[in-house]
Design a protein around this motif. Structure first.
Motif, mmCIF file in Angstrom:
data_model
loop_
_atom_site.group_PDB
_atom_site.id
_atom_site.type_symbol
_atom_site.label_atom_id
_atom_site.label_comp_id
_atom_site.label_asym_id
_atom_site.label_seq_id
_atom_site.Cartn_x
_atom_site.Cartn_y
_atom_site.Cartn_z
ATOM 1 N N TYR A 1 11.868 5.064 -4.027
ATOM 2 C CA TYR A 1 11.355 5.702 -2.910
ATOM 3 C C TYR A 1 10.206 4.992 -2.526
ATOM 4 O O TYR A 1 10.290 4.587 -1.398
ATOM 5 C CB TYR A 1 10.771 7.336 -3.080
ATOM 6 N N ALA A 2 9.472 4.377 -3.601
ATOM 7 C CA ALA A 2 8.439 3.567 -3.113
ATOM 8 C C ALA A 2 8.944 2.127 -2.278
ATOM 9 O O ALA A 2 8.304 1.819 -1.521
ATOM 10 C CB ALA A 2 7.490 3.374 -4.495
ATOM 11 N N CYS A 3 10.026 1.791 -2.858
ATOM 12 C CA CYS A 3 10.475 0.394 -2.407
ATOM 13 C C CYS A 3 11.207 0.827 -1.150
ATOM 14 O O CYS A 3 11.099 -0.302 -0.217
ATOM 15 C CB CYS A 3 11.462 -0.089 -3.342
ATOM 16 N N ALA A 4 11.571 1.778 -0.900
ATOM 17 C CA ALA A 4 12.151 2.296 0.348
ATOM 18 C C ALA A 4 11.348 2.248 1.695
ATOM 19 O O ALA A 4 11.502 1.768 2.616
ATOM 20 C CB ALA A 4 13.060 3.633 0.224
ATOM 21 N N MET A 5 9.990 2.820 1.185
ATOM 22 C CA MET A 5 8.848 2.783 2.143
ATOM 23 C C MET A 5 8.513 1.298 2.524
ATOM 24 O O MET A 5 8.429 1.030 3.726
ATOM 25 C CB MET A 5 7.661 3.541 1.535
ATOM 26 N N GLU A 6 8.577 0.363 1.271
ATOM 27 C CA GLU A 6 8.017 -0.943 1.720
ATOM 28 C C GLU A 6 9.189 -1.588 2.642
ATOM 29 O O GLU A 6 8.983 -2.450 3.452
ATOM 30 C CB GLU A 6 7.988 -1.631 0.500
ATOM 31 N N MET A 7 10.302 -1.445 2.233
ATOM 32 C CA MET A 7 11.528 -1.955 3.076
ATOM 33 C C MET A 7 11.468 -1.524 4.696
ATOM 34 O O MET A 7 11.621 -2.115 5.654
ATOM 35 C CB MET A 7 12.821 -1.503 2.670
ATOM 36 N N LEU B 1 0.719 -1.258 0.148
ATOM 37 C CA LEU B 1 0.061 -0.050 0.027
ATOM 38 C C LEU B 1 0.811 1.210 -0.056
ATOM 39 O O LEU B 1 0.722 2.244 -0.824
ATOM 40 C CB LEU B 1 -0.944 0.005 1.269
ATOM 41 N N ARG B 2 1.985 1.509 0.671
ATOM 42 C CA ARG B 2 2.545 2.613 1.084
ATOM 43 C C ARG B 2 3.560 2.954 -0.245
ATOM 44 O O ARG B 2 3.411 3.959 -0.749
ATOM 45 C CB ARG B 2 3.555 2.379 2.249
ATOM 46 N N ALA B 3 3.967 1.748 -0.954
ATOM 47 C CA ALA B 3 4.715 2.032 -2.303
ATOM 48 C C ALA B 3 3.485 2.236 -3.497
ATOM 49 O O ALA B 3 3.916 3.174 -4.165
ATOM 50 C CB ALA B 3 5.326 0.807 -2.761
ATOM 51 N N VAL B 4 2.376 1.855 -3.512
ATOM 52 C CA VAL B 4 1.524 2.042 -4.301
ATOM 53 C C VAL B 4 0.855 3.593 -4.281
ATOM 54 O O VAL B 4 0.685 4.341 -5.121
ATOM 55 C CB VAL B 4 0.173 1.242 -4.336
#
Length: 293
Positions: free
Chosen positions: A67-73, A45-48
């Motif tokens: 950045y989206a992937c950083a949020m998921e990590m 959700l956060r990445a999307v």
């Protein structure tokens, strides 16, 4: 919307697999543990939301994806630590054994630490416009830190066992705004910043994300009560068993649902200045009210 989300989730998962260190990189055990938790499914959700905020202002997914992937990590790190015996003591996450059950508590803690650190490395290395890297690091560090997600977790722990009454309503709102809302806000703001949002546009997106984040957590609380979380390998009603402060406990299911609906209306109103360009974000928030997992 389900088809749209599935497409975005697929793109994010593919990018995460590419960005994360290979399981063969020395020392291999920590990288296996990192990949296990990040690539173990999830709504992304956060990445999307980061991708959608960028799209709203014309940024291609490829520009926002690091950045989206950083949020998921960072989100994955928080889940690893949440599941530990010292916290929520969960044996399963998304239907699979939690990190500490597979790799041991020490390695799970280190995997979470490594994911949090690697998220910032990813932003520094992969965001093409270096003039905004400091802004993005600021957004994520504030959202993930003691005034954001970690602070929310602190309040969540301290609230366990408190009597449920009107005076605890403000504390519950703070827990949700920090523990869940802060990362959702940072996701949307980061995508918008990458896309070159004006001050007015950024304020509108922030308002949307704030209301969306609160509504998301209220719906999550409702699902915990009605047992839908069982589909995710979680224990239905576990928040109640841990004496956690939740909206259903405070207001009841009907009032909680009404609160979530009100927040979604406010979120969608926040996007008025974007016109039809914001239809996808509005569809997403409306979809939130009907989700069952």
């Amino acid at each position: 919307m389900e088809h749209y989300l599935s497409q975005k989730q697929g793109l994010v998962s593919k990018a995460l697999g590419k960005y994360l260190p290979s399981a063969s990189v020395f020392p291999p055990l920590i990288h296996r543990a990192m990949r296990y938790s990040v690539l173990n499914g999830g709504k992304r959700l956060r990445a999307v939301l980061a991708l959608m905020a960028g799209e709203l202002l014309g940024a291609p997914n490829s520009k926002v994806m690091p950045y989206a992937c950083a949020m998921e990590m960072v989100h994955a790190y928080s889940l690893i630590h949440d599941d530990l015996p010292a916290m929520d003591n969960d044996d399963f996450r998304r239907g699979k054994p939690t990190s500490h059950k597979v790799f041991g508590e020490g390695m799970a803690i280190l995997a979470g630490d490594a994911l949090l650190t690697y998220a910032f490395q990813l932003i520094a290395d992969k965001i093409q416009d270096k003039s905004i890297v400091a802004k993005l690091v600021g957004e994520l560090s504030k959202a993930a830190g003691s005034v954001g997600m970690v602070g929310g977790q602190v309040l969540d722990i301290l609230s366990a066992g408190l009597p449920v009454n009107r005076s605890t309503g403000r504390q519950l709102r703070e827990i949700h705004l920090r523990k869940t809302g802060a990362m959702i806000i940072a996701s949307c703001r980061g995508g918008a910043i990458i896309a070159g949002a004006s001050g007015r546009q950024l304020a509108a997106i922030t308002s949307y994300a704030r209301n969306f984040g609160l509504a998301f957590q209220i719906v999550d609380d409702i699902l915990d009560v009605n047992g839908s979380k069982k589909q995710l390998g979680k224990t239905p009603g576990k928040d109640a068993k841990l004496n956690k402060l939740t909206y259903p406990a405070l207001k009841g299911l009907k009032a909680s649902q009404e609160e979530a609906e009100y927040l979604i209306k406010q979120a969608n109103k926040s996007l008025a200045l974007f016109g039809k360009k914001a239809d996808k974000l509005k569809e997403l928030s409306d979809y939130l009210l009907t989700r069952n997992t």
